[in-house]
Design an enzyme around this catalytic site. Structure first.
Site, mmCIF file in Angstrom:
data_model
loop_
_atom_site.group_PDB
_atom_site.id
_atom_site.type_symbol
_atom_site.label_atom_id
_atom_site.label_comp_id
_atom_site.label_asym_id
_atom_site.label_seq_id
_atom_site.Cartn_x
_atom_site.Cartn_y
_atom_site.Cartn_z
ATOM 1 N N SER A 247 0.835 -1.202 0.000
ATOM 2 C CA SER A 247 0.000 0.000 0.000
ATOM 3 C C SER A 247 0.870 1.253 0.000
ATOM 4 O O SER A 247 2.057 1.211 0.348
ATOM 5 C CB SER A 247 -0.920 0.015 1.228
ATOM 6 O OG SER A 247 -0.161 0.234 2.403
ATOM 7 N N LYS B 29 0.452 -1.089 15.591
ATOM 8 C CA LYS B 29 -0.928 -1.352 16.001
ATOM 9 C C LYS B 29 -1.506 -2.601 15.333
ATOM 10 O O LYS B 29 -2.497 -3.150 15.811
ATOM 11 C CB LYS B 29 -1.820 -0.143 15.706
ATOM 12 C CG LYS B 29 -2.090 0.131 14.249
ATOM 13 C CD LYS B 29 -2.963 1.362 14.074
ATOM 14 C CE LYS B 29 -3.250 1.654 12.604
ATOM 15 N NZ LYS B 29 -4.065 0.619 11.962
ATOM 16 N N ASP B 30 -0.878 -3.049 14.230
ATOM 17 C CA ASP B 30 -1.349 -4.257 13.550
ATOM 18 C C ASP B 30 -0.743 -5.531 14.124
ATOM 19 O O ASP B 30 -1.125 -6.631 13.710
ATOM 20 C CB ASP B 30 -0.995 -4.196 12.059
ATOM 21 C CG ASP B 30 -1.767 -3.114 11.311
ATOM 22 O OD1 ASP B 30 -2.878 -2.774 11.747
ATOM 23 O OD2 ASP B 30 -1.240 -2.614 10.294
ATOM 24 N N THR C 130 -16.226 3.712 9.226
ATOM 25 C CA THR C 130 -15.025 3.216 9.888
ATOM 26 C C THR C 130 -15.076 1.696 9.921
ATOM 27 O O THR C 130 -16.154 1.108 10.056
ATOM 28 C CB THR C 130 -14.874 3.754 11.324
ATOM 29 O OG1 THR C 130 -13.729 3.125 11.935
ATOM 30 C CG2 THR C 130 -16.090 3.462 12.182
ATOM 31 N N ARG D 186 -13.543 -0.168 17.790
ATOM 32 C CA ARG D 186 -13.038 0.768 18.811
ATOM 33 C C ARG D 186 -13.444 2.193 18.474
ATOM 34 O O ARG D 186 -13.944 2.930 19.336
ATOM 35 C CB ARG D 186 -11.511 0.660 18.886
ATOM 36 C CG ARG D 186 -10.850 1.691 19.800
ATOM 37 C CD ARG D 186 -9.334 1.664 19.657
ATOM 38 N NE ARG D 186 -8.889 1.946 18.297
ATOM 39 C CZ ARG D 186 -8.811 3.166 17.759
ATOM 40 N NH1 ARG D 186 -9.165 4.225 18.470
ATOM 41 N NH2 ARG D 186 -8.398 3.333 16.522
ATOM 42 N N ARG D 187 -13.259 2.583 17.228
ATOM 43 C CA ARG D 187 -13.642 3.929 16.812
ATOM 44 C C ARG D 187 -15.160 4.096 16.795
ATOM 45 O O ARG D 187 -15.685 5.117 17.250
ATOM 46 C CB ARG D 187 -13.069 4.224 15.421
ATOM 47 C CG ARG D 187 -11.565 4.416 15.404
ATOM 48 C CD ARG D 187 -11.028 4.481 13.979
ATOM 49 N NE ARG D 187 -9.593 4.769 13.952
ATOM 50 C CZ ARG D 187 -8.794 4.486 12.935
ATOM 51 N NH1 ARG D 187 -9.277 3.885 11.863
ATOM 52 N NH2 ARG D 187 -7.506 4.800 12.994
ATOM 53 N N ARG E 294 -13.503 -0.159 4.404
ATOM 54 C CA ARG E 294 -12.124 -0.637 4.396
ATOM 55 C C ARG E 294 -11.393 -0.066 3.197
ATOM 56 O O ARG E 294 -11.979 0.566 2.339
ATOM 57 C CB ARG E 294 -12.079 -2.165 4.345
ATOM 58 C CG ARG E 294 -12.391 -2.863 5.659
ATOM 59 C CD ARG E 294 -11.967 -4.317 5.596
ATOM 60 N NE ARG E 294 -10.535 -4.426 5.328
ATOM 61 C CZ ARG E 294 -9.950 -5.533 4.869
ATOM 62 N NH1 ARG E 294 -10.671 -6.609 4.615
ATOM 63 N NH2 ARG E 294 -8.646 -5.561 4.656
ATOM 64 N N GLY E 295 -10.078 -0.305 3.143
ATOM 65 C CA GLY E 295 -9.285 0.151 2.013
ATOM 66 C C GLY E 295 -8.281 1.207 2.411
ATOM 67 O O GLY E 295 -8.248 1.654 3.563
ATOM 68 N N ASN E 296 -7.448 1.611 1.443
ATOM 69 C CA ASN E 296 -6.450 2.633 1.729
ATOM 70 C C ASN E 296 -7.096 4.017 1.797
ATOM 71 O O ASN E 296 -8.313 4.159 1.604
ATOM 72 C CB ASN E 296 -5.321 2.585 0.695
ATOM 73 C CG ASN E 296 -5.817 2.812 -0.729
ATOM 74 O OD1 ASN E 296 -6.717 3.611 -0.979
ATOM 75 N ND2 ASN E 296 -5.230 2.099 -1.678
ATOM 76 N N VAL E 297 -6.296 5.040 2.045
ATOM 77 C CA VAL E 297 -6.837 6.392 2.216
ATOM 78 C C VAL E 297 -7.624 6.828 0.987
ATOM 79 O O VAL E 297 -8.762 7.314 1.096
ATOM 80 C CB VAL E 297 -5.700 7.392 2.512
ATOM 81 C CG1 VAL E 297 -6.228 8.823 2.476
ATOM 82 C CG2 VAL E 297 -5.066 7.093 3.864
ATOM 83 N N THR F 191 -9.025 5.046 -1.352
ATOM 84 C CA THR F 191 -10.236 4.239 -1.508
ATOM 85 C C THR F 191 -11.337 4.718 -0.574
ATOM 86 O O THR F 191 -12.505 4.833 -0.968
ATOM 87 C CB THR F 191 -9.932 2.755 -1.230
ATOM 88 O OG1 THR F 191 -8.972 2.290 -2.178
ATOM 89 C CG2 THR F 191 -11.186 1.903 -1.333
ATOM 90 N N ARG F 192 -10.967 5.027 0.648
ATOM 91 C CA ARG F 192 -11.974 5.460 1.621
ATOM 92 C C ARG F 192 -12.515 6.848 1.284
ATOM 93 O O ARG F 192 -13.716 7.107 1.442
ATOM 94 C CB ARG F 192 -11.388 5.436 3.032
ATOM 95 C CG ARG F 192 -11.021 4.032 3.481
ATOM 96 C CD ARG F 192 -10.634 3.970 4.936
ATOM 97 N NE ARG F 192 -9.982 2.707 5.253
ATOM 98 C CZ ARG F 192 -9.883 2.197 6.470
ATOM 99 N NH1 ARG F 192 -10.404 2.839 7.502
ATOM 100 N NH2 ARG F 192 -9.277 1.049 6.669
ATOM 101 N N CYS G 234 -8.883 -8.832 17.433
ATOM 102 C CA CYS G 234 -9.558 -7.852 16.592
ATOM 103 C C CYS G 234 -11.072 -7.892 16.730
ATOM 104 O O CYS G 234 -11.771 -7.046 16.181
ATOM 105 C CB CYS G 234 -9.170 -8.055 15.128
ATOM 106 S SG CYS G 234 -9.678 -9.654 14.460
#
Length: 297
Positions: A10, A80-81, A124, A128-129, A146-149, A151-152, A239
């Site tokens: 990505s 975080k992953d 989102t 959590r968010r 979902r997806g990269n920046v 895509t979102r 998760c």
């Protein structure tokens, strides 16, 4: 020494890997460096929600296997992953200085969370968010995304969503801060454990590279990352559970830790604010305050 750096493909993953490569190259020009792009299960399964695919290792397992196989010498992940437990034979280098750990709101038209219309739709992929958003505005409608920046952002426009929530760190690293409408302070929305910190992973027998990477670390980031991940480990969460942790070092030297643990459906959310002399002490107190039974070492 030839350093092969493994990364996802990505834009954000590549930006992070390039940052690591360039910093190592600056300090250790005697080495040669190259990037190797590795596809993970989390990258290939884009149509399902993350908690429907598997556990927290979705974006790292294939990369870790190449480390163990010796086809790459260093892996760059988002901390975080990373699952709480690592495969035998692998270690993290000490953490480098953390990027902004906060979550942010990107809105299509409104200028703040407060000015959104009633029943506004926010996208989102994170429970959590989502659950913390609903604590701030109970009327909001949350939809999975979902997806990269890019895509979102595209989905927000095409589906006429009122906004989306992303991590500040990723937008900063991509040079996309102009997209940010509003930052959530950690007290409003507790970030994911170690959000904004890079995970620099390598084989434990690769001593020379380990020492080189460690020499560029940041002691404060290492301590706060330790506190947050000890809390994550102690919750026993994955998760499927909304878990957040945010630590900071106070001027008097103490560690402050904000912790959050929720049920899978969001019906129960416990938050705490604790202090400790060490990362372990802060994590222990946060686990007790949130009612978690697992106690960290």
């Amino acid at each position: 020494m030839n350093v092969i750096i493994g990364t996802r493909g990505s834009k954000l993953a590549l930006a992070q890997a390039e940052y690591v490569k360039n910093r190592l190259q600056k300090h250790y020009p005697q080495n040669s460096y190259e990037l190797k792009i590795i596809s993970t299960k989390g990258d290939r399964e884009q149509k399902k929600a993350l908690d429907q695919i598997g556990d927290k290792g979705l974006f790292v397992r294939e990369i870790e296997q190449e480390l163990l196989d010796g086809t790459i010498s260093l892996a760059v992940h988002s901390m975080k992953d990373m699952p709480a437990e690592q495969p035998s034979g692998l270690v993290f280098a000490h953490a480098w200085k953390r990027e902004d750990p906060r979550d942010v709101l990107i809105l299509r038209e409104a200028v703040s969370l407060e000015e959104l219309p009633q029943h506004a739709v926010i996208g989102t992929g994170s429970r959590r968010r989502a659950f913390q958003l609903l604590q701030l505005r109970k009327d909001l409608r949350i939809t999975g995304i979902r997806g990269n920046v890019d895509t979102r952002i595209k989905k927000m426009q095409e589906e006429q969503l009122d906004g989306i929530v992303l991590a500040a760190a990723g937008l900063h690293r991509l040079g996309r801060t102009s997209l940010i409408t509003q930052y959530f302070e950690p007290e409003q929305m507790i970030p994911a454990a170690a959000q904004g910190t890079l995970a620099l992973e390598l084989r434990e027998d690769h001593k020379e590279l380990f020492e080189q990477v460690n020499a560029l670390s940041d002691i404060v980031t290492e301590e706060i990352t330790c506190a947050e991940r000890l809390f994550l480990k102690g919750t026993g969460g994955d998760c499927h559970m909304p878990i957040g942790a945010y630590a900071c070092k106070l001027p008097d030297g103490r560690m402050q830790l904000l912790g959050m643990v929720g049920s899978a459906d969001g019906s129960s959310i416990k938050k705490c604010k604790v202090f400790g002399e060490t990362p372990g002490e802060a994590a222990q107190r946060a686990l007790r305050e949130t009612g978690c039974i697992n106690i960290v070492d």
